[in-house]
Motif scaffolding. Sequence first.
Motif, PDB file in Angstrom:
ATOM      1  N   HIS A 118       0.848  -1.205   0.000  1.00 47.86           N
ATOM      2  CA  HIS A 118       0.000   0.000   0.000  1.00 47.86           C
ATOM      3  C   HIS A 118       0.882   1.254   0.000  1.00 47.86           C
ATOM      4  O   HIS A 118       0.606   2.225  -0.695  1.00 47.86           O
ATOM      5  N   ASP A 121       2.495   1.977  -3.270  1.00 45.97           N
ATOM      6  CA  ASP A 121       1.414   2.402  -4.163  1.00 45.97           C
ATOM      7  C   ASP A 121       1.181   3.907  -3.967  1.00 45.97           C
ATOM      8  O   ASP A 121       1.156   4.693  -4.933  1.00 45.97           O
ATOM      9  N   HIS A 125       2.120   6.932  -6.516  1.00 44.89           N
ATOM     10  CA  HIS A 125       0.803   7.096  -7.159  1.00 44.89           C
ATOM     11  C   HIS A 125       0.593   6.047  -8.253  1.00 44.89           C
ATOM     12  O   HIS A 125       0.135   6.362  -9.348  1.00 44.89           O
ATOM     13  N   HIS A 127      -1.465   3.719  -8.565  1.00 41.55           N
ATOM     14  CA  HIS A 127      -2.869   3.429  -8.917  1.00 41.55           C
ATOM     15  C   HIS A 127      -3.419   4.370  -9.992  1.00 41.55           C
ATOM     16  O   HIS A 127      -4.498   4.140 -10.505  1.00 41.55           O
ATOM     17  N   ASP A 128      -2.687   5.444 -10.301  1.00 42.72           N
ATOM     18  CA  ASP A 128      -3.136   6.332 -11.378  1.00 42.72           C
ATOM     19  C   ASP A 128      -2.811   5.768 -12.763  1.00 42.72           C
ATOM     20  O   ASP A 128      -3.298   6.268 -13.767  1.00 42.72           O
ATOM     21  N   TYR A 132      -2.529  -0.409 -14.285  1.00 41.30           N
ATOM     22  CA  TYR A 132      -2.908  -0.777 -12.914  1.00 41.30           C
ATOM     23  C   TYR A 132      -4.429  -0.935 -12.852  1.00 41.30           C
ATOM     24  O   TYR A 132      -4.958  -1.921 -12.346  1.00 41.30           O
ATOM     25  N   ARG A 133      -5.132   0.084 -13.398  1.00 40.23           N
ATOM     26  CA  ARG A 133      -6.607   0.054 -13.359  1.00 40.23           C
ATOM     27  C   ARG A 133      -7.148  -1.140 -14.135  1.00 40.23           C
ATOM     28  O   ARG A 133      -8.103  -1.774 -13.727  1.00 40.23           O
ATOM     29  N   SER A 138     -10.357  -0.212 -10.098  1.00 40.05           N
ATOM     30  CA  SER A 138     -10.264   1.184  -9.667  1.00 40.05           C
ATOM     31  C   SER A 138      -9.924   1.293  -8.186  1.00 40.05           C
ATOM     32  O   SER A 138     -10.651   0.809  -7.328  1.00 40.05           O
ATOM     33  N   PHE A 139      -8.816   1.983  -7.918  1.00 42.00           N
ATOM     34  CA  PHE A 139      -8.328   2.209  -6.561  1.00 42.00           C
ATOM     35  C   PHE A 139      -9.339   2.998  -5.731  1.00 42.00           C
ATOM     36  O   PHE A 139      -9.414   2.864  -4.517  1.00 42.00           O
ATOM     37  N   ALA A 170      -7.129  -2.133  -4.215  1.00 42.80           N
ATOM     38  CA  ALA A 170      -5.933  -1.726  -3.465  1.00 42.80           C
ATOM     39  C   ALA A 170      -5.358  -2.906  -2.688  1.00 42.80           C
ATOM     40  O   ALA A 170      -4.134  -3.044  -2.557  1.00 42.80           O
ATOM     41  N   PHE A 173      -3.561  -5.236  -5.094  1.00 40.00           N
ATOM     42  CA  PHE A 173      -2.210  -4.764  -5.400  1.00 40.00           C
ATOM     43  C   PHE A 173      -1.262  -5.057  -4.239  1.00 40.00           C
ATOM     44  O   PHE A 173      -0.148  -5.558  -4.439  1.00 40.00           O
TER      45      PHE A 173
END
Length: 348
Positions: A118, A121, A125, A127-128, A132-133, A138-139, A170, A173
């Motif tokens: 986390h 992550d 950033h 998750h942007d 990743y998405r 979606s984070f 999240a 990940f």
Amino acid sequence: MTSARGFVSVALADDLNRMTDEQLLELRLCDLPLSIEGTPLEHRVARLYEEMDARGLRFKPHVWISEEWFTPDRVPGFAIPFYLAHPRLAKLERAQMLEVEGGTERDCLRIMRHEAGHAIDNAFHLHDKRRYRELFGSFTRPYPDSYKPKPNSRDYVLHLPAWYAQAHPAEDFAETFAVWLAPGSRWRKQYTGWSALNKLKYLDELMWEIAGKPPANRSRVRAEDLPDIKTTLREHYRNKKKHYAFQWPPNYDRDLLRIFSSESRHDSCPSAVGFLRRGRRALCHEVAEGTGVHHYAVDQKLAHMINRCRELNLRMSLTAEHTRQKVLVLLTVQTMNGLHSGYHRIAL
Ligand SMILES: [Zn+2]
């Protein structure tokens, strides 16, 4: 820190070992004289950093003591629960909650790797990123109160209990990062044929990309730092028990009482906990083979059963073979029910 305050802290640190559970529960969390330095936690954090170094990661999450394990939103660091910073508090945790999450070095590092996932992550950033998405989802999706994991899914890695990767993108990940980071991890082999392998491969590329780089987010924020928490240990455990209350099927205790006994005439018989623990591996294997459910999944159910037997202080009342047959049936039914009933989120 003033010398007066220092004096109080030292006296209290020594006192913790002499205090009863009742006395401890009266203390406020902010008054606990704890630090990471000088405890086994210091060594465990150092090990986590070494593991990240070994992967070429320059970034290291900052850590602090709080009520529970968690990584706050947008913070590139994580909190460690107070009970891991003093053996007397770990003992209280076990008395209150029946287990000490992260109590052993092995379990502690497993959770730290997850939290570090986390933190990294947030630090970069990650998750942007579009990929990743696509892979994790979606984070920003709201956290559910509970989730319904598919125990046989090969879309997610297996790391923390209860198929936690399935709880939220999240978490997926963080779990994938933890599997990737573990020393000696043979994830390429272990996840061959799983679609979770695509997530691992992407994460591997991503980590190569950021290796040696300083994080974009260098915040050192400590959310809910222990010195700021005014609640008493008694209030803390009242809330924690409420949060973790497991939704048992209504007849679960009745089923256990058909196999084991809580009557005083069986007081001298072997404990149900001991029986289940000794047979744990074999029972788990048989039910997994019979139902097609992953071994890991069945073991979770059995762990819950052992905890409930401990709470009810159950003992054996039938022959070992008869007991074993009945446990196998109950565990099989429970495992199948578990697939359809959903699980409560664990706060990580
Ligand atoms: Zn998490």
